[in-house]
Every structure is written in C-alpha cells, then in structure tokens.
Design a protein around this motif. Structure first.
Motif, PDB file in Angstrom:
ATOM      1  N   ILE A   1      -5.287   3.786   7.687  1.00  0.00           N
ATOM      2  CA  ILE A   1      -6.127   2.850   6.943  1.00  0.00           C
ATOM      3  C   ILE A   1      -5.237   1.763   6.357  1.00  0.00           C
ATOM      4  CG2 ILE A   1      -7.743   2.546   5.027  1.00  0.00           C
ATOM      5  CD1 ILE A   1      -8.463   5.521   5.329  1.00  0.00           C
ATOM      6  N   ILE A   2      -5.597   0.520   6.648  1.00  0.00           N
ATOM      7  CA  ILE A   2      -4.838  -0.620   6.129  1.00  0.00           C
ATOM      8  C   ILE A   2      -5.589  -1.234   4.955  1.00  0.00           C
ATOM      9  CG2 ILE A   2      -3.860  -2.887   6.679  1.00  0.00           C
ATOM     10  CD1 ILE A   2      -2.593  -0.594   8.228  1.00  0.00           C
ATOM     11  N   HIS A   3      -4.864  -1.511   3.885  1.00  0.00           N
ATOM     12  CA  HIS A   3      -5.443  -2.304   2.801  1.00  0.00           C
ATOM     13  C   HIS A   3      -4.440  -3.373   2.386  1.00  0.00           C
ATOM     14  CE1 HIS A   3      -8.372  -3.335  -0.167  1.00  0.00           C
ATOM     15  NE2 HIS A   3      -7.413  -3.444  -1.052  1.00  0.00           N
ATOM     16  N   ASN A   4      -4.956  -4.413   1.733  1.00  0.00           N
ATOM     17  CA  ASN A   4      -4.108  -5.568   1.403  1.00  0.00           C
ATOM     18  C   ASN A   4      -2.986  -5.230   0.433  1.00  0.00           C
ATOM     19  OD1 ASN A   4      -5.661  -7.188   3.046  1.00  0.00           O
ATOM     20  ND2 ASN A   4      -6.963  -7.925   1.396  1.00  0.00           N
ATOM     21  N   THR A   5      -3.259  -4.398  -0.549  1.00  0.00           N
ATOM     22  CA  THR A   5      -2.233  -4.075  -1.547  1.00  0.00           C
ATOM     23  C   THR A   5      -2.279  -2.601  -1.899  1.00  0.00           C
ATOM     24  OG1 THR A   5      -3.619  -4.470  -3.499  1.00  0.00           O
ATOM     25  CG2 THR A   5      -2.482  -6.385  -2.580  1.00  0.00           C
ATOM     26  N   GLN A   6      -1.123  -2.046  -2.238  1.00  0.00           N
ATOM     27  CA  GLN A   6      -1.056  -0.648  -2.664  1.00  0.00           C
ATOM     28  C   GLN A   6      -1.727  -0.473  -4.016  1.00  0.00           C
ATOM     29  OE1 GLN A   6       0.258   1.800  -0.611  1.00  0.00           O
ATOM     30  NE2 GLN A   6      -0.753   3.160  -2.081  1.00  0.00           N
ATOM     31  N   ASP A   7      -1.658  -1.506  -4.848  1.00  0.00           N
ATOM     32  CA  ASP A   7      -2.267  -1.429  -6.180  1.00  0.00           C
ATOM     33  C   ASP A   7      -3.768  -1.192  -6.087  1.00  0.00           C
ATOM     34  OD1 ASP A   7      -2.154  -1.938  -9.191  1.00  0.00           O
ATOM     35  OD2 ASP A   7      -3.577  -3.469  -8.549  1.00  0.00           O
ATOM     36  N   TYR A   8      -4.438  -1.944  -5.220  1.00  0.00           N
ATOM     37  CA  TYR A   8      -5.880  -1.758  -5.049  1.00  0.00           C
ATOM     38  C   TYR A   8      -6.164  -0.354  -4.523  1.00  0.00           C
ATOM     39  CZ  TYR A   8     -10.738  -2.766  -3.737  1.00  0.00           C
ATOM     40  OH  TYR A   8     -12.102  -2.747  -3.636  1.00  0.00           O
ATOM     41  N   ALA A   9      -5.372   0.073  -3.533  1.00  0.00           N
ATOM     42  CA  ALA A   9      -5.595   1.398  -2.940  1.00  0.00           C
ATOM     43  C   ALA A   9      -5.438   2.502  -3.992  1.00  0.00           C
ATOM     44  CB  ALA A   9      -4.624   1.615  -1.788  1.00  0.00           C
ATOM     45  N   ASP A  10      -4.420   2.367  -4.841  1.00  0.00           N
ATOM     46  CA  ASP A  10      -4.164   3.387  -5.860  1.00  0.00           C
ATOM     47  C   ASP A  10      -5.294   3.487  -6.872  1.00  0.00           C
ATOM     48  OD1 ASP A  10      -1.759   4.042  -4.701  1.00  0.00           O
ATOM     49  OD2 ASP A  10      -0.564   2.761  -6.017  1.00  0.00           O
ATOM     50  N   HIS A  11      -6.029   2.392  -7.076  1.00  0.00           N
ATOM     51  CA  HIS A  11      -7.078   2.374  -8.094  1.00  0.00           C
ATOM     52  C   HIS A  11      -8.485   2.336  -7.503  1.00  0.00           C
ATOM     53  CE1 HIS A  11      -3.470   1.053 -10.301  1.00  0.00           C
ATOM     54  NE2 HIS A  11      -4.048   1.651 -11.332  1.00  0.00           N
ATOM     55  N   SER A  12      -8.586   2.466  -6.194  1.00  0.00           N
ATOM     56  CA  SER A  12      -9.893   2.470  -5.547  1.00  0.00           C
ATOM     57  C   SER A  12     -10.449   3.885  -5.520  1.00  0.00           C
ATOM     58  CB  SER A  12      -9.777   1.932  -4.116  1.00  0.00           C
ATOM     59  OG  SER A  12     -10.951   2.212  -3.371  1.00  0.00           O
ATOM     60  N   HIS A  13     -11.638   4.050  -6.090  1.00  0.00           N
ATOM     61  CA  HIS A  13     -12.280   5.368  -6.085  1.00  0.00           C
ATOM     62  C   HIS A  13     -12.516   5.836  -4.647  1.00  0.00           C
ATOM     63  CE1 HIS A  13     -14.831   8.697  -7.324  1.00  0.00           C
ATOM     64  NE2 HIS A  13     -15.750   8.280  -6.473  1.00  0.00           N
ATOM     65  N   PHE A  14     -12.911   4.907  -3.777  1.00  0.00           N
ATOM     66  CA  PHE A  14     -13.202   5.270  -2.394  1.00  0.00           C
ATOM     67  C   PHE A  14     -11.947   5.717  -1.661  1.00  0.00           C
ATOM     68  CE2 PHE A  14     -13.238   4.102   2.089  1.00  0.00           C
ATOM     69  CZ  PHE A  14     -14.324   4.835   2.537  1.00  0.00           C
TER      70      PHE A  14
ATOM     71  N   LYS B   1      -3.013   8.414   4.277  1.00  0.00           N
ATOM     72  CA  LYS B   1      -2.942   7.605   5.492  1.00  0.00           C
ATOM     73  C   LYS B   1      -3.214   6.116   5.230  1.00  0.00           C
ATOM     74  CE  LYS B   1      -7.542   9.274   7.007  1.00  0.00           C
ATOM     75  NZ  LYS B   1      -8.266   9.863   8.159  1.00  0.00           N
ATOM     76  N   VAL B   2      -3.086   5.720   3.973  1.00  0.00           N
ATOM     77  CA  VAL B   2      -3.234   4.304   3.621  1.00  0.00           C
ATOM     78  C   VAL B   2      -1.880   3.615   3.710  1.00  0.00           C
ATOM     79  CG1 VAL B   2      -3.742   2.658   1.761  1.00  0.00           C
ATOM     80  CG2 VAL B   2      -5.249   4.624   2.142  1.00  0.00           C
ATOM     81  N   ARG B   3      -1.855   2.455   4.344  1.00  0.00           N
ATOM     82  CA  ARG B   3      -0.658   1.623   4.401  1.00  0.00           C
ATOM     83  C   ARG B   3      -1.013   0.243   3.862  1.00  0.00           C
ATOM     84  NH1 ARG B   3       0.382   6.023   5.201  1.00  0.00           N
ATOM     85  NH2 ARG B   3       1.674   7.007   6.823  1.00  0.00           N
ATOM     86  N   ALA B   4      -0.200  -0.275   2.948  1.00  0.00           N
ATOM     87  CA  ALA B   4      -0.443  -1.594   2.365  1.00  0.00           C
ATOM     88  C   ALA B   4       0.199  -2.665   3.241  1.00  0.00           C
ATOM     89  CB  ALA B   4       0.120  -1.664   0.953  1.00  0.00           C
ATOM     90  N   VAL B   5      -0.598  -3.584   3.700  1.00  0.00           N
ATOM     91  CA  VAL B   5      -0.115  -4.709   4.502  1.00  0.00           C
ATOM     92  C   VAL B   5      -0.761  -5.974   3.944  1.00  0.00           C
ATOM     93  CG1 VAL B   5       0.014  -5.754   6.787  1.00  0.00           C
ATOM     94  CG2 VAL B   5       0.056  -3.258   6.558  1.00  0.00           C
ATOM     95  N   TYR B   6       0.065  -6.905   3.500  1.00  0.00           N
ATOM     96  CA  TYR B   6      -0.489  -8.142   2.942  1.00  0.00           C
ATOM     97  C   TYR B   6      -1.324  -8.877   3.993  1.00  0.00           C
ATOM     98  CZ  TYR B   6       2.591  -7.659  -1.110  1.00  0.00           C
ATOM     99  OH  TYR B   6       3.207  -7.209  -2.243  1.00  0.00           O
ATOM    100  N   PRO B   7      -2.382  -9.558   3.560  1.00  0.00           N
ATOM    101  CA  PRO B   7      -3.237 -10.266   4.517  1.00  0.00           C
ATOM    102  C   PRO B   7      -2.494 -11.430   5.168  1.00  0.00           C
ATOM    103  CG  PRO B   7      -3.849 -10.827   2.263  1.00  0.00           C
ATOM    104  CD  PRO B   7      -2.860  -9.705   2.176  1.00  0.00           C
ATOM    105  N   PRO B   8      -2.922 -11.830   6.368  1.00  0.00           N
ATOM    106  CA  PRO B   8      -2.245 -12.933   7.066  1.00  0.00           C
ATOM    107  C   PRO B   8      -2.557 -14.281   6.427  1.00  0.00           C
ATOM    108  CG  PRO B   8      -4.137 -12.183   8.324  1.00  0.00           C
ATOM    109  CD  PRO B   8      -4.009 -11.256   7.160  1.00  0.00           C
TER     110      PRO B   8
END
Length: 271
Positions: free
Chosen positions: A149-162, A169-176
């Motif tokens: 699972i790709i998300h834009n930032t690790q910060d959002y992923a760490d605080h996302s309830h979902f 399996k989340v990897r933080a990758v900045y948007p293009p």
C-alpha cells in the motif's frame, strides 16, 4: 513490464488523484513500461480508446452514478482481459471497483499495488451515506488483498484510522510533483491580470470545491483575517462548478463566499 492501472476518473477530469495517476503513468511509460489505464468514460464525448503520452487509455461506458461513484457493468470482463496480460495491477482508492479488481488480480496471481489517497468524505444525505459505507467496505477488501500500500506520507499513514491495521505493508512515497520554472514576466502578467496590489495579503488555495477539502473553514475565517488585514484576498485555483456529487455542498459554501465580495476570486483550472 506490463502495468495495468485502474481508477474511476482519469484525465481530462481534474483532481489531485487524476493528476497523480497521469504523471505516474506518463513517467512509467517514458521508462519503457507498457502502461494501460482502465477508467470510466465519464464524459460521453471522450474516446473509448486512445493513446496519450505513450499511455493506453481504455474508457468504459457509465450506466449511472451513485454519488461520486460510477456503475460500469463492463469493467469486470474488460479488467479480466487486461489483467491476464499484466505483470502488475495498480489500484487507486477510494474506488468502488477496486475491491473486485483486487480479488480478480489475486485469482490471476498478479501482484497488487494499492495507492490509498485519502479517506472518503461525502456531503450529508442518505445516498451519500450508503456510498460512503460501500466505499469503506471496498477499501477494506482492497487493502487486505494488496501486496503493498502506497501513501503520500508516513505521517498520514501513522494517524489514519483506516491504515492502522495495514501499516506493515504501507510504504510512504511522495506524490509526483512537477515544478515548472516561472519567469518574472509571467509573475508580472499574473499580478496585472488579477489586479494584485503591492503588499496585499494573498491567501492561495489549490483544490476542488468539494467536501473533503474544507473550503468552508477558510471562507468562514476570512472575515476575522480582514479585521487585521482589510485588503486580504483569497485566490482559489481549481474546479468549482458542476462537480459530480457535490452540488449541495457547493451551494452552501457559495452562499458564504458571495458575502466576501472582491476578497475571494475563483481562478478556475490553471497550468
């Protein structure tokens, strides 16, 4: 590598998600990969099939809409056909069709990459409530089926309830992001076109006029800003008319914005 990317809307639809997907697809194609976009023919004037910037785009007819979601009965047989030839299936969420496509890819033993952009936030109303519940269920199924699972930032992923149950399996990758140089002549022309005054306080917002962007907070706060900076002005860049599923929200926010007069300017879509 043969990459199948599926998402509900693609360009020329304007949103952060579609711009993200377009830049990603274009960059992958430039690296020599074969990239196919499977999406909706949300506008009947669009071609059902075209190749743009080296990316093959397959658009499916829409039978009807539920809130922002679209119903495309032909997506499963078309996805099966394309996924069989693909080396990897890349899905974008929130998307109602992502769940069956993820399960289909697993059946075909194809790796599944999910880019999870954000939690869905819809206006109030029974239909929107049902759409939100269906989207959340689809997201759960898709996330469980995804290999990564790709998300834009690790910060959002760490605080996302979902995303909490799937952090492994989340990897933080900045948007293009593509930064285009701006000349001083272009800056001057922009200031003149929109009558920007020397020293004027400008608040810029780049977004669509939709619920999850929280435009009403800026509109409601601006009178307080004007008490200290009487010539302050908002320049709003992005689509703000005829946005699918957001008509009631737009009407509500526009009533607040209209009271701001010349302190709020819609620029529409700009390059």
């Amino acid at each position: 590598m043969n990459i199948l990317i599926a998402l509900t809307y693609y360009r020329p639809h304007y949103s952060g998600l579609t711009i993200y997907a377009e830049r990603e697809a274009r960059a992958l194609a430039a690296r020599g990969h074969r990239v196919t976009i499977l999406t909706s023919r949300f506008d009947k004037s669009l071609p059902a099939h075209e190749i743009h910037d080296g990316v093959e785009i397959v658009r499916l007819d829409v039978w009807f809409r539920i809130s922002k979601g679209v119903i495309m009965p032909s997506i499963l047989p078309q996805a099966w056909k394309l996924a069989r030839k693909a080396d990897i299936v890349h899905l974008h969420a929130p998307q109602l069709d992502a769940a069956p496509l993820a399960l289909m890819a697993r059946m075909l033993q194809k790796p599944v990459v999910l880019t999870y952009h954000c939690d869905l936030s819809l206006p109030s109303g029974f239909v929107h409530y049902l759409a939100n519940q269906a989207s959340n269920l689809a997201n759960q199924v898709t996330a469980r089926a995804a290999d990564i699972i790709i998300h834009n930032t690790q910060d959002y992923a760490d605080h996302s309830h979902f995303l909490q149950p799937f952090l492994g399996k989340v990897r933080a990758v900045y948007p293009p992001v593509e930064v285009v140089p701006i000349s001083e002549d272009q800056r001057t022309s922009f200031r003149q076109k929109y009558n920007l005054l020397p020293g004027q306080r400008i608040v810029g917002m780049a977004a669509r006029l939709v619920t999850e962007k929280g435009v009403e907070y800026l509109a409601e706060a601006l009178p307080l800003v004007l008490q200290k900076h009487p010539n302050a002005r908002v320049l709003f860049v992005g689509p703000y008319r005829n946005l699918i599923g957001e008509e009631q929200y737009a009407q509500k926010v526009m009533r607040v914005i209209e009271r701001l007069g010349g302190h709020w300017t819609f620029l529409g879509v700009v390059t």
